[in-house]
Design a protein around this motif. Structure first.
Motif, PDB file in Angstrom:
ATOM      1  N   GLY A 241     -34.091  26.053 -41.330  1.00  0.00           N
ATOM      2  CA  GLY A 241     -35.346  25.632 -41.913  1.00  0.00           C
ATOM      3  C   GLY A 241     -36.056  26.777 -42.615  1.00  0.00           C
ATOM      4  O   GLY A 241     -35.469  27.806 -42.942  1.00  0.00           O
ATOM      5  N   GLY A 242     -37.340  26.588 -42.833  1.00  0.00           N
ATOM      6  CA  GLY A 242     -38.144  27.598 -43.508  1.00  0.00           C
ATOM      7  C   GLY A 242     -39.540  27.652 -42.943  1.00  0.00           C
ATOM      8  O   GLY A 242     -39.841  27.049 -41.896  1.00  0.00           O
ATOM      9  N   ALA A 243     -40.420  28.348 -43.633  1.00  0.00           N
ATOM     10  CA  ALA A 243     -41.791  28.528 -43.152  1.00  0.00           C
ATOM     11  C   ALA A 243     -42.499  27.189 -42.955  1.00  0.00           C
ATOM     12  O   ALA A 243     -43.319  27.040 -42.045  1.00  0.00           O
ATOM     13  CB  ALA A 243     -42.571  29.406 -44.126  1.00  0.00           C
ATOM     14  N   GLN A 274     -45.165  36.461 -38.113  1.00  0.00           N
ATOM     15  CA  GLN A 274     -43.888  37.092 -37.801  1.00  0.00           C
ATOM     16  C   GLN A 274     -42.834  36.714 -38.835  1.00  0.00           C
ATOM     17  O   GLN A 274     -42.102  37.587 -39.341  1.00  0.00           O
ATOM     18  CB  GLN A 274     -43.432  36.666 -36.407  1.00  0.00           C
ATOM     19  CG  GLN A 274     -42.130  37.288 -35.951  1.00  0.00           C
ATOM     20  CD  GLN A 274     -41.665  36.719 -34.626  1.00  0.00           C
ATOM     21  OE1 GLN A 274     -40.724  35.954 -34.584  1.00  0.00           O
ATOM     22  NE2 GLN A 274     -42.335  37.086 -33.549  1.00  0.00           N
ATOM     23  N   TYR A 275     -42.755  35.450 -39.158  1.00  0.00           N
ATOM     24  CA  TYR A 275     -41.762  34.967 -40.119  1.00  0.00           C
ATOM     25  C   TYR A 275     -41.983  35.618 -41.477  1.00  0.00           C
ATOM     26  O   TYR A 275     -41.024  36.078 -42.132  1.00  0.00           O
ATOM     27  CB  TYR A 275     -41.862  33.442 -40.223  1.00  0.00           C
ATOM     28  CG  TYR A 275     -40.762  32.792 -41.027  1.00  0.00           C
ATOM     29  CD1 TYR A 275     -39.569  32.415 -40.426  1.00  0.00           C
ATOM     30  CD2 TYR A 275     -40.931  32.551 -42.388  1.00  0.00           C
ATOM     31  CE1 TYR A 275     -38.555  31.815 -41.163  1.00  0.00           C
ATOM     32  CE2 TYR A 275     -39.925  31.954 -43.133  1.00  0.00           C
ATOM     33  CZ  TYR A 275     -38.742  31.584 -42.516  1.00  0.00           C
ATOM     34  OH  TYR A 275     -37.738  30.996 -43.250  1.00  0.00           O
ATOM     35  N   MET A 286     -35.435  36.910 -40.186  1.00  0.00           N
ATOM     36  CA  MET A 286     -35.786  35.905 -39.175  1.00  0.00           C
ATOM     37  C   MET A 286     -35.443  34.531 -39.721  1.00  0.00           C
ATOM     38  O   MET A 286     -35.841  34.168 -40.830  1.00  0.00           O
ATOM     39  CB  MET A 286     -37.271  35.983 -38.824  1.00  0.00           C
ATOM     40  CG  MET A 286     -37.706  34.960 -37.789  1.00  0.00           C
ATOM     41  SD  MET A 286     -39.460  35.170 -37.328  1.00  0.00           S
ATOM     42  CE  MET A 286     -39.653  33.783 -36.191  1.00  0.00           C
ATOM     43  N   ARG A 287     -34.686  33.790 -38.941  1.00  0.00           N
ATOM     44  CA  ARG A 287     -34.295  32.438 -39.335  1.00  0.00           C
ATOM     45  C   ARG A 287     -34.778  31.428 -38.299  1.00  0.00           C
ATOM     46  O   ARG A 287     -34.803  31.717 -37.111  1.00  0.00           O
ATOM     47  CB  ARG A 287     -32.773  32.331 -39.470  1.00  0.00           C
ATOM     48  CG  ARG A 287     -32.181  33.092 -40.640  1.00  0.00           C
ATOM     49  CD  ARG A 287     -30.700  32.785 -40.763  1.00  0.00           C
ATOM     50  NE  ARG A 287     -30.095  33.393 -41.937  1.00  0.00           N
ATOM     51  CZ  ARG A 287     -28.864  33.147 -42.357  1.00  0.00           C
ATOM     52  NH1 ARG A 287     -28.096  32.302 -41.671  1.00  0.00           N
ATOM     53  NH2 ARG A 287     -28.383  33.728 -43.432  1.00  0.00           N
ATOM     54  N   LEU A 288     -35.096  30.254 -38.797  1.00  0.00           N
ATOM     55  CA  LEU A 288     -35.487  29.151 -37.936  1.00  0.00           C
ATOM     56  C   LEU A 288     -34.420  28.070 -38.046  1.00  0.00           C
ATOM     57  O   LEU A 288     -34.178  27.526 -39.126  1.00  0.00           O
ATOM     58  CB  LEU A 288     -36.850  28.595 -38.359  1.00  0.00           C
ATOM     59  CG  LEU A 288     -37.329  27.337 -37.640  1.00  0.00           C
ATOM     60  CD1 LEU A 288     -37.518  27.602 -36.143  1.00  0.00           C
ATOM     61  CD2 LEU A 288     -38.625  26.826 -38.251  1.00  0.00           C
ATOM     62  N   TYR A 289     -33.759  27.779 -36.920  1.00  0.00           N
ATOM     63  CA  TYR A 289     -32.700  26.766 -36.878  1.00  0.00           C
ATOM     64  C   TYR A 289     -33.258  25.476 -36.277  1.00  0.00           C
ATOM     65  O   TYR A 289     -33.972  25.518 -35.256  1.00  0.00           O
ATOM     66  CB  TYR A 289     -31.518  27.253 -36.049  1.00  0.00           C
ATOM     67  CG  TYR A 289     -30.693  28.333 -36.713  1.00  0.00           C
ATOM     68  CD1 TYR A 289     -29.480  28.024 -37.325  1.00  0.00           C
ATOM     69  CD2 TYR A 289     -31.120  29.657 -36.720  1.00  0.00           C
ATOM     70  CE1 TYR A 289     -28.704  29.012 -37.929  1.00  0.00           C
ATOM     71  CE2 TYR A 289     -30.361  30.651 -37.326  1.00  0.00           C
ATOM     72  CZ  TYR A 289     -29.157  30.323 -37.932  1.00  0.00           C
ATOM     73  OH  TYR A 289     -28.407  31.305 -38.535  1.00  0.00           O
ATOM     74  N   LEU A 290     -32.900  24.360 -36.881  1.00  0.00           N
ATOM     75  CA  LEU A 290     -33.399  23.051 -36.440  1.00  0.00           C
ATOM     76  C   LEU A 290     -32.223  22.142 -36.098  1.00  0.00           C
ATOM     77  O   LEU A 290     -31.216  22.118 -36.812  1.00  0.00           O
ATOM     78  CB  LEU A 290     -34.227  22.395 -37.553  1.00  0.00           C
ATOM     79  CG  LEU A 290     -35.372  23.230 -38.151  1.00  0.00           C
ATOM     80  CD1 LEU A 290     -35.934  22.542 -39.380  1.00  0.00           C
ATOM     81  CD2 LEU A 290     -36.461  23.463 -37.109  1.00  0.00           C
ATOM     82  N   ALA A 291     -32.363  21.396 -35.016  1.00  0.00           N
ATOM     83  CA  ALA A 291     -31.365  20.394 -34.633  1.00  0.00           C
ATOM     84  C   ALA A 291     -31.999  19.016 -34.757  1.00  0.00           C
ATOM     85  O   ALA A 291     -32.979  18.713 -34.066  1.00  0.00           O
ATOM     86  CB  ALA A 291     -30.882  20.629 -33.206  1.00  0.00           C
ATOM     87  N   ALA A 299     -34.856  20.009 -31.406  1.00  0.00           N
ATOM     88  CA  ALA A 299     -34.879  21.388 -30.904  1.00  0.00           C
ATOM     89  C   ALA A 299     -34.981  22.342 -32.085  1.00  0.00           C
ATOM     90  O   ALA A 299     -34.560  22.028 -33.203  1.00  0.00           O
ATOM     91  CB  ALA A 299     -33.625  21.700 -30.078  1.00  0.00           C
ATOM     92  N   ALA A 300     -35.567  23.511 -31.818  1.00  0.00           N
ATOM     93  CA  ALA A 300     -35.718  24.532 -32.849  1.00  0.00           C
ATOM     94  C   ALA A 300     -35.655  25.909 -32.184  1.00  0.00           C
ATOM     95  O   ALA A 300     -36.337  26.143 -31.182  1.00  0.00           O
ATOM     96  CB  ALA A 300     -37.042  24.363 -33.598  1.00  0.00           C
ATOM     97  N   HIS A 301     -34.813  26.786 -32.715  1.00  0.00           N
ATOM     98  CA  HIS A 301     -34.643  28.134 -32.172  1.00  0.00           C
ATOM     99  C   HIS A 301     -34.794  29.159 -33.287  1.00  0.00           C
ATOM    100  O   HIS A 301     -34.429  28.885 -34.442  1.00  0.00           O
ATOM    101  CB  HIS A 301     -33.261  28.301 -31.536  1.00  0.00           C
ATOM    102  CG  HIS A 301     -33.034  27.444 -30.332  1.00  0.00           C
ATOM    103  ND1 HIS A 301     -31.840  27.451 -29.636  1.00  0.00           N
ATOM    104  CD2 HIS A 301     -33.821  26.558 -29.682  1.00  0.00           C
ATOM    105  CE1 HIS A 301     -31.908  26.603 -28.613  1.00  0.00           C
ATOM    106  NE2 HIS A 301     -33.104  26.037 -28.628  1.00  0.00           N
TER     107      HIS A 301
END
Length: 405
Positions: A241-243, A274-275, A286-291, A299-301
């Protein structure tokens, strides 16, 4: 404050210690990537922008006469041999500050002459008004393989009850050197108490060096492989994902905190800051992963990469449809991406020290151990009060202040 000129060691070696530019600092960090795993993300200049309420200083030290401007171009100063991001927190009602070097400084801890930089560093921080200093040396202390810990669980059991698979000799030496100079390991006060570490002392690290993608899969335990297959079969889709997706991540994080009984005390603005800061310093840091499952984010990590290290920083998940295993799918994608990017290690951050299956906290350790990684006990964080009775008194008062917060 200008650079300090120091004479270190037994000979007439001259050295400097003082402020450095962000470019010089980053150049030094980049130069260490080929030598080792690289520094912690907590020692990157961008981290200073993440922590409001702390006054940052970028310091460096090395050979030379100290007459340069901090550019590291050889005019008076040599290239840095060590750097540190120092965060200064003012004690309310005083002009004094607590100096914190999270997972730093970044230096060669194997050098036996640590006084060459440690003594002038403390002198410099005292000049900035610091009454106490906390550092986080990078060497590890002990390691336990997943297989060893799996057979060691039991009622009331803890990591300290299990013989380590490996003891890092450098970590032992560094601890002895710090104790000999009056430093105290956090959580090991005279009465057995004392401040706890701000950063996790026990972490789960998955080694990636020299491994193929097939090796990563075979390193997972059967439950993890089964859950990843289930997520895939159920149609869980993992994307980066993104910001714009941070509000959804934060919503899930609040659900996770409520469900698991903890509170990080951070706001949406904290993660947005932070992002923005980390990715401005290095795109993709920094990456945001989405399920997603059936169009809904379950979920998001977040993952942070610096040099040849990658960290799983924060995870969040919904309370429903957990049976489709979105978190396992996320971690598998993140582990693969870290490997493809050339990371030598995937750090899943903190795990509790309990090995008691009846302890709720053990669930986190059990879940992370499923990746086949190692539990690593770091050297933890170390503190010292700077010279002077008044500073020691202020240090004790500051510890009480932090405990109340």
């Amino acid at each position: 404050m200008s650079a300090l000129l120091v004479t270190a060691g037994c000979g007439p070696r001259q050295a400097w210690l003082g402020p450095v530019s962000a470019d010089t600092y980053r150049s030094f960090l980049a130069s260490r990537t080929g030598q080792a795993l690289g520094p912690s993300f907590l020692q990157c200049p961008s981290w200073a922008l993440v922590k409001p309420g702390w006054r940052p200083r970028l310091l460096g030290w090395g050979a030379g006469d100290g007459s340069g401007d901090g550019s590291g171009d050889g005019s008076g100063r040599g290239e840095p041999r060590g750097v540190a991001l120092v965060l200064l927190r003012q004690f309310p009602g005083t002009r004094k500050s607590f100096a914190y070097l999270p997972e730093g400084p970044v230096t060669d801890w194997s050098d036996p002459d640590i006084d060459a930089w440690l003594t002038p560093l403390l002198r410099h921080l005292r000049g900035l008004g610091a009454f106490a200093v906390r550092i986080g040396p990078s060497p590890a202390h002990r390691r336990w393989d997943a297989a060893a810990l799996k057979s060691a669980t039991g009622l009331g059991r803890r990591l300290s009850d299990v013989l380590a698979c490996e003891v890092d000799p450098l970590g032992t030496v560094v601890a002895e050197r710090l104790r000999a100079r009056g430093w105290r390991r956090c959580g090991e006060g005279p009465d057995g108490g004392g401040d706890a570490d701000a950063q996790p002392r026990h972490v789960l690290r998955v080694p990636l060096a020299g491994r193929r993608a097939d090796d990563l899969w075979s390193g997972l335990n059967q439950e993890w492989r089964r859950n990843i297959r289930k997520a895939r079969k159920s149609g869980v889709e993992v994307t980066v994902g993104g910001a714009a997706d941070l509000p959804e991540f934060f919503r899930l994080l609040r659900i996770t905190e409520e469900r698991d009984g903890f509170r990080l005390g951070r706001s949406l603005e904290y993660y947005q800051r932070q992002y923005a800061a980390l990715n401005a310093e290095q795109p993709g840091r920094m990456r945001l992963y989405l399920a997603r499952h059936e169009g809904e984010v379950l979920a998001a990590h977040t993952m942070i990469t610096v040099g040849r290290r990658a960290w799983y920083q924060t995870g969040a998940s919904a309370d429903h449809r957990r049976e489709v295993r979105p978190s396992n799918a996320l971690q598998w994608r993140m582990l693969q991406d870290a490997h493809q990017q050339g990371a030598l290690e995937y750090d899943m951050r903190g795990v509790p020290s309990t090995l008691d299956p009846e302890d709720r906290a053990f669930g986190l350790t059990r879940w992370k151990l499923g990746t086949g990684g190692q539990v690593v006990e770091t050297l933890g964080e170390w503190e010292t009060a700077l010279d002077g009775t008044a500073n020691h008194t202020l240090y004790r008062a500051f510890q009480l202040y932090l405990a109340r917060r």
